[in-house]
Write a protein that holds these residues in place. Structure first.
Motif, PDB file in Angstrom:
ATOM      1  N   THR A 168      19.389  28.516 -24.311  1.00 52.61           N
ATOM      2  CA  THR A 168      19.616  29.342 -23.121  1.00 52.61           C
ATOM      3  C   THR A 168      18.703  28.971 -21.962  1.00 52.61           C
ATOM      4  O   THR A 168      18.662  29.666 -20.950  1.00 52.61           O
ATOM      5  N   GLU A 169      17.966  27.874 -22.105  1.00 60.46           N
ATOM      6  CA  GLU A 169      17.107  27.402 -21.028  1.00 60.46           C
ATOM      7  C   GLU A 169      17.630  26.093 -20.462  1.00 60.46           C
ATOM      8  O   GLU A 169      18.404  25.378 -21.102  1.00 60.46           O
ATOM      9  N   LEU A 170      17.204  25.788 -19.274  1.00 62.67           N
ATOM     10  CA  LEU A 170      17.584  24.537 -18.632  1.00 62.67           C
ATOM     11  C   LEU A 170      16.586  23.444 -18.998  1.00 62.67           C
ATOM     12  O   LEU A 170      15.458  23.733 -19.419  1.00 62.67           O
ATOM     13  N   PRO A 171      16.975  22.171 -18.851  1.00 63.81           N
ATOM     14  CA  PRO A 171      16.006  21.091 -19.048  1.00 63.81           C
ATOM     15  C   PRO A 171      14.781  21.293 -18.167  1.00 63.81           C
ATOM     16  O   PRO A 171      14.866  21.834 -17.057  1.00 63.81           O
ATOM     17  N   VAL A 172      13.635  20.870 -18.676  1.00 65.72           N
ATOM     18  CA  VAL A 172      12.369  21.046 -17.969  1.00 65.72           C
ATOM     19  C   VAL A 172      12.128  19.832 -17.071  1.00 65.72           C
ATOM     20  O   VAL A 172      12.010  18.709 -17.555  1.00 65.72           O
ATOM     21  N   LYS A 173      12.052  20.060 -15.771  1.00 66.92           N
ATOM     22  CA  LYS A 173      11.837  18.981 -14.813  1.00 66.92           C
ATOM     23  C   LYS A 173      10.471  19.137 -14.160  1.00 66.92           C
ATOM     24  O   LYS A 173      10.052  20.245 -13.836  1.00 66.92           O
ATOM     25  N   SER A 174       9.783  18.028 -13.958  1.00 70.64           N
ATOM     26  CA  SER A 174       8.477  18.086 -13.307  1.00 70.64           C
ATOM     27  C   SER A 174       8.194  16.773 -12.599  1.00 70.64           C
ATOM     28  O   SER A 174       8.778  15.737 -12.921  1.00 70.64           O
TER      29      SER A 174
ATOM     30  N   GLY B 131      13.353  13.182 -26.621  1.00 74.03           N
ATOM     31  CA  GLY B 131      14.407  13.266 -25.619  1.00 74.03           C
ATOM     32  C   GLY B 131      13.922  13.164 -24.189  1.00 74.03           C
ATOM     33  O   GLY B 131      14.706  13.329 -23.256  1.00 74.03           O
ATOM     34  N   LEU B 132      12.640  12.885 -23.997  1.00 74.37           N
ATOM     35  CA  LEU B 132      12.089  12.764 -22.655  1.00 74.37           C
ATOM     36  C   LEU B 132      12.616  11.506 -21.960  1.00 74.37           C
ATOM     37  O   LEU B 132      12.638  10.422 -22.528  1.00 74.37           O
ATOM     38  N   THR B 133      13.056  11.660 -20.726  1.00 77.51           N
ATOM     39  CA  THR B 133      13.334  10.515 -19.854  1.00 77.51           C
ATOM     40  C   THR B 133      12.646  10.770 -18.517  1.00 77.51           C
ATOM     41  O   THR B 133      12.319  11.914 -18.185  1.00 77.51           O
ATOM     42  N   PHE B 134      12.401   9.713 -17.784  1.00 79.46           N
ATOM     43  CA  PHE B 134      11.761   9.893 -16.480  1.00 79.46           C
ATOM     44  C   PHE B 134      12.084   8.722 -15.571  1.00 79.46           C
ATOM     45  O   PHE B 134      12.515   7.654 -16.006  1.00 79.46           O
ATOM     46  N   ASP B 135      11.884   8.964 -14.286  1.00 82.42           N
ATOM     47  CA  ASP B 135      11.961   7.931 -13.263  1.00 82.42           C
ATOM     48  C   ASP B 135      10.554   7.729 -12.718  1.00 82.42           C
ATOM     49  O   ASP B 135       9.791   8.694 -12.574  1.00 82.42           O
ATOM     50  N   VAL B 136      10.198   6.490 -12.405  1.00 84.28           N
ATOM     51  CA  VAL B 136       8.941   6.223 -11.723  1.00 84.28           C
ATOM     52  C   VAL B 136       9.270   5.683 -10.342  1.00 84.28           C
ATOM     53  O   VAL B 136      10.315   5.051 -10.137  1.00 84.28           O
ATOM     54  N   GLY B 137       8.401   5.959  -9.388  1.00 85.18           N
ATOM     55  CA  GLY B 137       8.700   5.518  -8.031  1.00 85.18           C
ATOM     56  C   GLY B 137       7.487   5.507  -7.133  1.00 85.18           C
ATOM     57  O   GLY B 137       6.396   5.955  -7.515  1.00 85.18           O
TER      58      GLY B 137
ATOM     59  N   SER C  41       0.862  -1.190   0.000  1.00 84.67           N
ATOM     60  CA  SER C  41       0.000   0.000   0.000  1.00 84.67           C
ATOM     61  C   SER C  41       0.897   1.237   0.000  1.00 84.67           C
ATOM     62  O   SER C  41       1.376   1.684   1.054  1.00 84.67           O
ATOM     63  N   PRO C  42       1.133   1.811  -1.165  1.00 81.03           N
ATOM     64  CA  PRO C  42       2.015   2.989  -1.240  1.00 81.03           C
ATOM     65  C   PRO C  42       1.318   4.241  -0.725  1.00 81.03           C
ATOM     66  O   PRO C  42       0.102   4.406  -0.874  1.00 81.03           O
ATOM     67  N   SER C  43       2.081   5.133  -0.118  1.00 78.04           N
ATOM     68  CA  SER C  43       1.532   6.430   0.276  1.00 78.04           C
ATOM     69  C   SER C  43       1.635   7.439  -0.859  1.00 78.04           C
ATOM     70  O   SER C  43       0.929   8.456  -0.858  1.00 78.04           O
ATOM     71  N   LYS C  44       2.504   7.155  -1.846  1.00 78.12           N
ATOM     72  CA  LYS C  44       2.652   8.047  -2.994  1.00 78.12           C
ATOM     73  C   LYS C  44       3.268   7.262  -4.146  1.00 78.12           C
ATOM     74  O   LYS C  44       4.199   6.488  -3.947  1.00 78.12           O
ATOM     75  N   VAL C  45       2.717   7.451  -5.343  1.00 80.31           N
ATOM     76  CA  VAL C  45       3.292   6.900  -6.573  1.00 80.31           C
ATOM     77  C   VAL C  45       3.496   8.071  -7.522  1.00 80.31           C
ATOM     78  O   VAL C  45       2.594   8.894  -7.699  1.00 80.31           O
ATOM     79  N   PHE C  46       4.665   8.160  -8.132  1.00 79.44           N
ATOM     80  CA  PHE C  46       4.990   9.394  -8.849  1.00 79.44           C
ATOM     81  C   PHE C  46       5.874   9.138 -10.069  1.00 79.44           C
ATOM     82  O   PHE C  46       6.466   8.063 -10.232  1.00 79.44           O
ATOM     83  N   VAL C  47       5.960  10.175 -10.911  1.00 83.16           N
ATOM     84  CA  VAL C  47       6.872  10.210 -12.051  1.00 83.16           C
ATOM     85  C   VAL C  47       7.681  11.491 -11.963  1.00 83.16           C
ATOM     86  O   VAL C  47       7.104  12.582 -11.838  1.00 83.16           O
ATOM     87  N   ASN C  48       8.998  11.395 -12.026  1.00 80.18           N
ATOM     88  CA  ASN C  48       9.870  12.560 -12.155  1.00 80.18           C
ATOM     89  C   ASN C  48      10.380  12.600 -13.591  1.00 80.18           C
ATOM     90  O   ASN C  48      11.131  11.721 -14.009  1.00 80.18           O
ATOM     91  N   SER C  49       9.939  13.583 -14.364  1.00 78.11           N
ATOM     92  CA  SER C  49      10.286  13.635 -15.781  1.00 78.11           C
ATOM     93  C   SER C  49      11.297  14.737 -16.064  1.00 78.11           C
ATOM     94  O   SER C  49      11.343  15.761 -15.379  1.00 78.11           O
ATOM     95  N   ILE C  50      12.113  14.502 -17.092  1.00 79.58           N
ATOM     96  CA  ILE C  50      13.111  15.468 -17.545  1.00 79.58           C
ATOM     97  C   ILE C  50      13.009  15.583 -19.059  1.00 79.58           C
ATOM     98  O   ILE C  50      13.257  14.620 -19.788  1.00 79.58           O
ATOM     99  N   GLU C  51      12.624  16.773 -19.531  1.00 82.09           N
ATOM    100  CA  GLU C  51      12.607  17.050 -20.959  1.00 82.09           C
ATOM    101  C   GLU C  51      13.876  17.786 -21.350  1.00 82.09           C
ATOM    102  O   GLU C  51      14.492  18.474 -20.539  1.00 82.09           O
ATOM    103  N   VAL C  52      14.264  17.654 -22.617  1.00 80.61           N
ATOM    104  CA  VAL C  52      15.355  18.501 -23.084  1.00 80.61           C
ATOM    105  C   VAL C  52      14.854  19.947 -23.069  1.00 80.61           C
ATOM    106  O   VAL C  52      13.656  20.216 -23.142  1.00 80.61           O
ATOM    107  N   ALA C  53      15.786  20.890 -22.964  1.00 84.06           N
ATOM    108  CA  ALA C  53      15.425  22.302 -22.844  1.00 84.06           C
ATOM    109  C   ALA C  53      14.737  22.803 -24.109  1.00 84.06           C
ATOM    110  O   ALA C  53      14.945  22.284 -25.207  1.00 84.06           O
TER     111      ALA C  53
END
Length: 560
Positions: free
Chosen positions: A483-489, A518-524, A467-479
């Motif tokens: 002149t911008e940084l990669p987009v993280k959410s 170029g999107l990569t992400f972690d799930v947890g 029984s998880p208290s939170k299930v999530f995705v941390n995603s990283i897009e290319v900028a």
């Protein structure tokens, strides 16, 4: 690869500084760097090396490799070695509008490099790898590459050497960057054996021809890394625009080449072709390792003779599946034996038979493929064969440690990760891409062209008894731009009401809005106060491969 001897005027101490630490899986940063350097592609398969392979010309003029090498030099050139600041840190991405960084080739390179930075490969590492890929694609030697460069988040100081500066200014600038006068001459000669000068970028050096733009090459073989730029200069036959420019003030190469009376170039040309290339190789390596003092390098990235790829549990067609690939090198000019048998062996991870108690499991590869080999990989003398496994697994048994055997006739090799075996980090959280859907919701203008922005559904499996208290995705897009940084959410997932439990897992889903190029992400998930993750994923579905029925044999662990 055995390297030729180095001429007396260039120390090789730099190359000896690389760590001798042996690779042990898992090492996600090393794996990502190795893939980009030797396969030439990022995690989802898009190729970087294809942009430059064959010493490719850029549409509209120019040489990709030359521009990638120039990008690395302009990034490096404002380094302060004594202070430990600047160097190859990707600050150039924020400096392209400066007058000391003219030329459309730098902007083109920046937009290309933007696509290949990721969680484990910094922009600065991409700059270094790009220079190495470019040099090799045009006939130069492989430059030793280490990863771990740190990305700047703003422009650095001004100070790229200009073609109108005197030799004292040039010498001082290179010294500040950490190069002595001999290395200055070598770096300019080695850099200018490729490419040339565009009339559109430097109209005061190269004039238009009948109103049309012109590219005047530095030597007669401007798309070959062969040091003709040096021999033609010494022979007096050069057409290098930075030697023969009508305005003497703009003859920067002439001033640099003659700063020691031509001694360095004469020594370079008098050495064997292999020695000359090795001299370039070393000074270019020194440039690429001119980095901020905070940098912690990886060991030198070497090709992995046997590489385990993407070992994961997932759910497909209602079944829990263990999938992994084994990539093997094969010497160019040879073929893998037609009777080769590649076998995956593993212990159960749960239950009474865990850790190969009484039984272990084996399965043969279900499919074979040949991933691309970059120019760097090909120069090492190898191409790749990859063997894929897709095996049904019981959730009550799961997967513990695993290993591989490769039988070529009477010869058998066992790969056990140096005796540590390969092991799944955890099986409480799994990624289930075949249960997800990708719905395109239109396009937007991205810094490197028109890209698709999608509503990407992500599905994560959690073991049914947890029984998880939170299930999530941390995603990283290319900028979105250089002149911008990669987009993280971060996106929180909820228990799915439409996806039925299967394979011993229940499923959580959610939607992320991202540029999938170029999107990569972690799930947890957080379970009992502990965070479990599956790391460095892409939304692309895995290739359909037939399942292999495992066999169960009496317990045996290979000797190590």
């Amino acid at each position: 690869m055995k390297m030729p001897s180095i001429p007396f005027f260039l120390s090789v101490a730099l190359l000896a500084s690389s760590s001798a630490t042996a690779y042990t899986w898992p090492s996600p940063q090393y794996d990502a760097l190795e893939k980009l350097l030797y396969e030439g592609r990022r995690l989802d398969g898009q190729s970087m090396s294809d942009l430059a392979s064959g010493c490719k010309a850029r549409p509209g003029g120019g040489n990709v490799a030359a521009q990638w090498l120039r990008f690395a030099f302009h990034d490096f050139a404002t380094r302060d070695a004594a202070a430990g600041t600047g160097g190859v840190d990707a600050s150039l991405f924020y400096e392209l509008d400066r007058s000391d960084n003219p030329g459309s080739g730098l902007a083109a390179a920046a937009n290309e490099y933007l696509l290949f930075a990721s969680k484990y490969v910094s922009r600065a590492d991409v700059v270094a790898i790009g220079a190495a890929l470019g040099v090799t694609s045009c006939g130069g030697l492989n430059i030793p590459i280490r990863g771990g460069r740190i990305d700047a988040t703003a422009g650095g100081p001004w100070g790229v050497p200009g073609i109108d500066q005197d030799i004292a200014t040039h010498t001082a600038r290179f010294a500040t960057a950490g190069l002595n006068p001999t290395e200055m001459i070598l770096l300019v000669a080695c850099g200018h054996t490729l490419g040339g000068v565009h009339s559109t970028d430097f109209p005061n050096v190269v004039s238009l021809a009948r109103g049309q733009a012109v590219l005047q090459q530095f030597d007669t073989t401007g798309t070959k890394f062969d040091l003709k730029v040096a021999s033609e200069y010494l022979a007096g036959t050069t057409r290098n625009p930075l030697v023969v420019a009508a305005n003497v003030t703009l003859r920067s190469d002439a001033r640099i080449f003659n700063s020691d009376g031509g001694a360095t170039l004469r020594s370079l040309v008098a050495s064997s072709p292999a020695q000359a290339l090795a001299s370039c190789n070393n000074v270019l390596a020194k440039m690429l390792e001119g980095v901020p003092k905070e940098t912690v390098f990886t060991e030198t990235v070497k090709i992995l003779p046997a590489k385990v790829i993407d070992p994961r549990l997932t759910v497909e067609n209602g079944h829990l599946i263990f999938h992994t690939d084994l990539r093997l090198t094969q010497a160019i000019g040879t073929n893998a034996p037609s009777n080769r048998i590649v076998t995956l062996s593993w212990c159960d991870g749960r239950g009474s038979t865990a850790n190969c108690t009484r039984t272990m499991n084996t399965a043969r590869a279900a499919a074979t493929s040949q991933p691309p080999s970059s120019p760097v990989g090909l120069q090492e003398g190898f191409y790749f064969n990859q063997y894929s496994f897709r095996v049904p697994i019981s959730s009550t048994q799961s997967v513990g440690k695993f290993w591989f055997t490769v039988k070529d006739g009477s010869t058998t090799k066992t790969f056990t990760n140096g005796g540590a075996f390969y092991k799944l980090k955890q099986d409480n959280v799994i990624y289930a891409p075949r249960l997800a859907q990708s719905l395109n919701i239109g396009s937007h203008h991205h810094g490197h062209g028109l890209s698709s922005r999608s509503r990407q559904q992500v599905v994560v499996g959690i073991r049914s008894e947890l029984s998880p208290s939170k299930v999530f995705v941390n995603s990283i897009e290319v900028a979105n731009s250089v002149t911008e940084l990669p987009v993280k959410s971060t996106t929180q997932l909820t228990l799915s009401q439409s996806i039925k439990p299967a394979g011993g897992y229940k499923f959580y889903s959610g939607t992320i809005h991202a540029n999938t190029d170029g999107l990569t992400f972690d799930v947890g998930a957080i379970i009992g106060g502990i965070t479990y993750t599956e790391d460095y994923l892409t939304p692309q579905l895995s290739t359909l491969i037939s399942y292999t029925t495992p066999s169960v044999v009496s317990a045996f662990i290979p000797s190590v």
